[in-house]
Design an enzyme around this catalytic site. Structure first.
Site, short mmCIF file in Angstrom:
data_model
loop_
_atom_site.label_atom_id
_atom_site.label_comp_id
_atom_site.label_asym_id
_atom_site.label_seq_id
_atom_site.Cartn_x
_atom_site.Cartn_y
_atom_site.Cartn_z
N ASP A 201 0.86 -1.17 0.00
CA ASP A 201 0.00 0.00 0.00
C ASP A 201 0.91 1.23 0.00
O ASP A 201 1.76 1.37 0.87
CB ASP A 201 -0.87 -0.03 1.26
CG ASP A 201 -1.97 1.00 1.22
OD1 ASP A 201 -3.13 0.60 1.09
OD2 ASP A 201 -1.66 2.21 1.30
N LEU A 202 0.74 2.09 -0.99
CA LEU A 202 1.63 3.25 -1.07
C LEU A 202 1.28 4.24 0.04
O LEU A 202 0.11 4.49 0.30
CB LEU A 202 1.49 3.93 -2.44
CG LEU A 202 1.81 3.07 -3.65
CD1 LEU A 202 1.76 3.93 -4.92
CD2 LEU A 202 3.18 2.42 -3.52
N ASP A 244 -4.22 2.59 -4.64
CA ASP A 244 -2.76 2.61 -4.49
C ASP A 244 -2.29 1.32 -3.83
O ASP A 244 -1.36 1.31 -3.06
CB ASP A 244 -2.31 3.84 -3.68
CG ASP A 244 -2.91 3.86 -2.30
OD1 ASP A 244 -3.80 3.03 -2.02
OD2 ASP A 244 -2.49 4.68 -1.47
#
Ligand code: C2E
Ligand code: MG
Ligand code: MG
Length: 613
Positions: A201-202, A244
């Site tokens: 997960d960014l 993301d």
């Protein structure tokens, strides 16, 4: 007899000839003869009609034929003829001719080789118009080509649609659907011994989108996709499964150490800056990892998700491995969150009140409402048992609202008993402070002016304030609700926030307060906070006042109000009602006309009746 026979034969021959002519005419087949040495042709009338010569003479120079031929077909038609001549065999050709009118006609020509009476090579043949057939064939061929092209286009769009259904348009990576299918395949594949799943997960993606726009967000995602792909092998698969969020399945990755090395590699690749125009964008990643040794990739995605959740919980920008304990903790936490979600509705959330007194007169000047959860099985719970979960699951705003509502109801009840409750401070979380509907909700509560104060628990965000938060704070002040900064000096609240916020009061954090009797330095520190507050026209409350010594020193350094176990423990509504009653009685005994709240020390009674936490 012989004459009769030959006469009949002649008659029969004539008859045959007539029938043949009729048949030829009906069939529109032209007949020709060609004596090769003569360079001359014999054409019947139908031949003239086919070539549109408008002539009738049977003898035709051979260049009449050649001149009529379509230039593109001339060589081939002549070579067909040459071949038949050399082979003394069958002539079979098809060519176009151009009529004097300019019309193009397709002719089929067939002929037989023979030798004349004088031995010169000759052909006799027939020719007929196949233009209609050719055009029909051509039409059919073009229809067929169109149909084939359509079939190809259809197939292409089918593969495109299939690809689109399985892939993400932005990064070109497979999507969740594809990934699930691949995991299922891996589960069935007996040659697969280990599967590792890396769930990414960014961090900071939303900020990039908000600050630099969607094009920057897109570039970041594309770069992340390429970087993750670069860290894995062709056997592995990486998919984009959320805005993301990415997930990679690593086939036969070996052991946990190897998997961790790959996860760390992905992590460091993602932390490198992303170039966007002239800007260098910075992102990070939270990564959850799960490994299946048995080859069953069954719960891997769920497990990596649990690990990812843990990575985020521990402050993001890190790699965490799945463990069964993690899962058990998470499940317990989720259960608690589910219960907590319902708690305000079930009226299980209620405030306890801790009194605040004037540092010099020790008269009660305020109450702080502190949330308690009356859990049906576990009894009365302090915030320590549920606030963290509430925060993680976004439930603090509801708790704050429930506490405020109860506090207002308690206050109204006390007033109806003829008591004079002081101002009540309730805690308000950052999340609630950012709620766009906050002011409207508060207005509906018809909060009396100066009755309530809000303690801002997380003020760090005021260093970089949100327009909505600032607007809400202004709205709160307008409603006659005081703003207080909680836990000042704990690191959460900053001086900058203090200046920006212009609160009515600040509450010096317990840790600074407890240390005040230990050294002169600590005492000077609290003293300078008081001085700054004075300069800004802000009142000072000391919280966590645990001993009479503390209370004395804090009063000496200039604190306006005191709160803590030395003054009173957090107490239930009824205990506070009893306290307020005793204050009223004392006041009446001392001076029937004394102003409300004045002259009544609260120390002893509140401490006796209170909760000990
Ligand atoms: P806080 O707002 O700083 O509240 C003071 C906390 O210190 C209370 O803990 C109180 O019981 C405790 N305390 C008071 N005097 C003393 C003392 O002399 N010594 C020591 N050691 N502790 C003392 P509590 O009730 O457990 O609340 C803890 C924190 O939970 C609060 O700290 C506040 O940040 C948060 N909280 C409580 N109620 C709410 C609420 O309704 N909404 C939100 N968002 N947060 C709340
Ligand atoms: Mg507080
Ligand atoms: Mg506090």
């Amino acid at each position: 007899m012989a004459e009769a026979t030959s006469g009949r034969s002649e008659e029969e021959f004539q008859d045959l000839l007539r029938r043949l002519e009729l048949a030829l005419e009906a069939s529109q087949i032209g007949v020709w003869q060609h004596n090769v040495n003569d360079q001359e042709l014999l054409w019947d009338p139908q031949m003239h009609r086919l070539y549109g010569t408008g002539r009738r003479s049977a003898r035709v120079a051979s260049d009449v034929w050649m001149n009529a031929l379509h230039p593109e077909d001339l060589d081939r038609a002549i070579s067909d003829f040459q071949i038949a001549l050399e082979g003394k065999g069958f002539y079979n050709s098809q060519f176009r001719i151009i009529l004097p009118s300019g019309e193009v006609r397709h002719l089929r020509s067939r002929a037989h080789y023979y030798e004349d009476a004088d031995g010169s090579p000759s052909f006799i043949g027939a020719e007929w118009d196949v233009t209609a057939d050719v055009l029909l064939n051509r039409e059919l061929a073009s229809q067929k080509a169109i149909a084939e092209a359509r079939a190809i286009a259809l197939e292409q769009s089918r593969t495109r649609i299939e690809h689109a259904a399985d892939h993400d348009y932005l990064t070109g990576l497979p999507n969740r659907r594809y990934f699930d299918r691949r995991l299922a395949e891996l589960r069935r594949d007996t040659s697969v011994e280990t599967v590792g799943v890396v769930h990414i997960d960014l961090d900071g993606f939303k900020e990039i989108n908000d600050k630099w726009g969607h094009a920057a967000g897109d570039a970041t995602l594309q770069s992340a996709a390429a970087r993750i792909s670069g860290a894995i092998t062709a056997n592995d698969v990486v998919a984009r499964i959320g805005g993301d969020e990415f997930v990679a399945a690593l086939v036969n990755v070996g052991n946990a150490e190897k998997l961790e090395a790959i996860a760390n590699d992905i992590f460091s690749r993602l932390r490198r800056e992303v170039r966007f125009g002239n800007e260098m964008l910075r992102i990070g990643a939270s990564i959850g990892v799960a490994l299946s040794q048995t080859g069953s990739a069954g719960n891997l995605l769920a497990e990596s998700d649990v690990a990812l959740f843990q990575a985020k919980k521990l402050g993001r920008n890190r790699v965490e491995f799945f463990t069964p304990k993690l899962q058990a903790d998470l499940q317990a936490e989720r259960r608690l969150a589910d219960e907590l979600r319902l708690a305000p509705m079930l009226r299980q959330i209620e405030p306890f009140y801790q009194i605040q007194v004037d540092a010099h007169t020790r008269c009660i000047v305020g109450l702080e409402a502190l949330a308690r959860w009356r859990h049906p099985e576990r009894g009365l719970l302090n915030p320590a048992a549920f606030l963290k979960v509430a925060d993680e699951y976004g439930l603090t705003a509801e708790i704050d609202a429930a506490v405020l509502k109860c506090a207002l109801a308690d206050r109204a009840a006390w007033m109806s008993q003829g008591l004079s409750p002081p101002r009540i401070a309730v805690n308000i979380s950052g999340r609630r402070l950012a709620d766009p509907d906050l002011i409207e909700g508060l207005q509906a509560l018809r909060i009396p002016r100066q009755a309530i104060a809000f303690e801002l628990v997380e003020t760090i965000f005021l260093d970089d304030p949100d327009a909505r938060v600032l607007a809400n704070i202004a709205g709160i002040k307008e409603m006659g609700i005081d703003i207080e900064i909680d836990d000042f000096g704990s690191g959460h609240a900053s001086l900058l926030g203090l200046v920006r916020l212009k609160p009515k009061r600040l509450k010096i954090d317990r840790q600074l307060v407890t240390a005040v009797t230990m050294s002169d330095e600590q005492r000077r520190l609290v003293g300078s906070i008081v001085e700054i507050a004075r300069a800004l026209n802000v009142e000072v409350v000391a919280e966590g006042v645990e001993t009479e010594d503390h209370a004395r020193v804090l009063a000496e350094v200039g604190c306006d109000e005191l709160q803590g176990y030395a003054i009173g423990y957090p107490s239930s509504e009824s205990e506070i009602a009893a306290l307020l009653k005793s204050v009223r009685a004392t006041r009446r005994r001392r001076s029937p006309r004394a102003p409300a709240g004045a002259g009544a020390g609260a120390t002893g009674s509140a401490r006796r009746r209170s909760e000990r936490n």
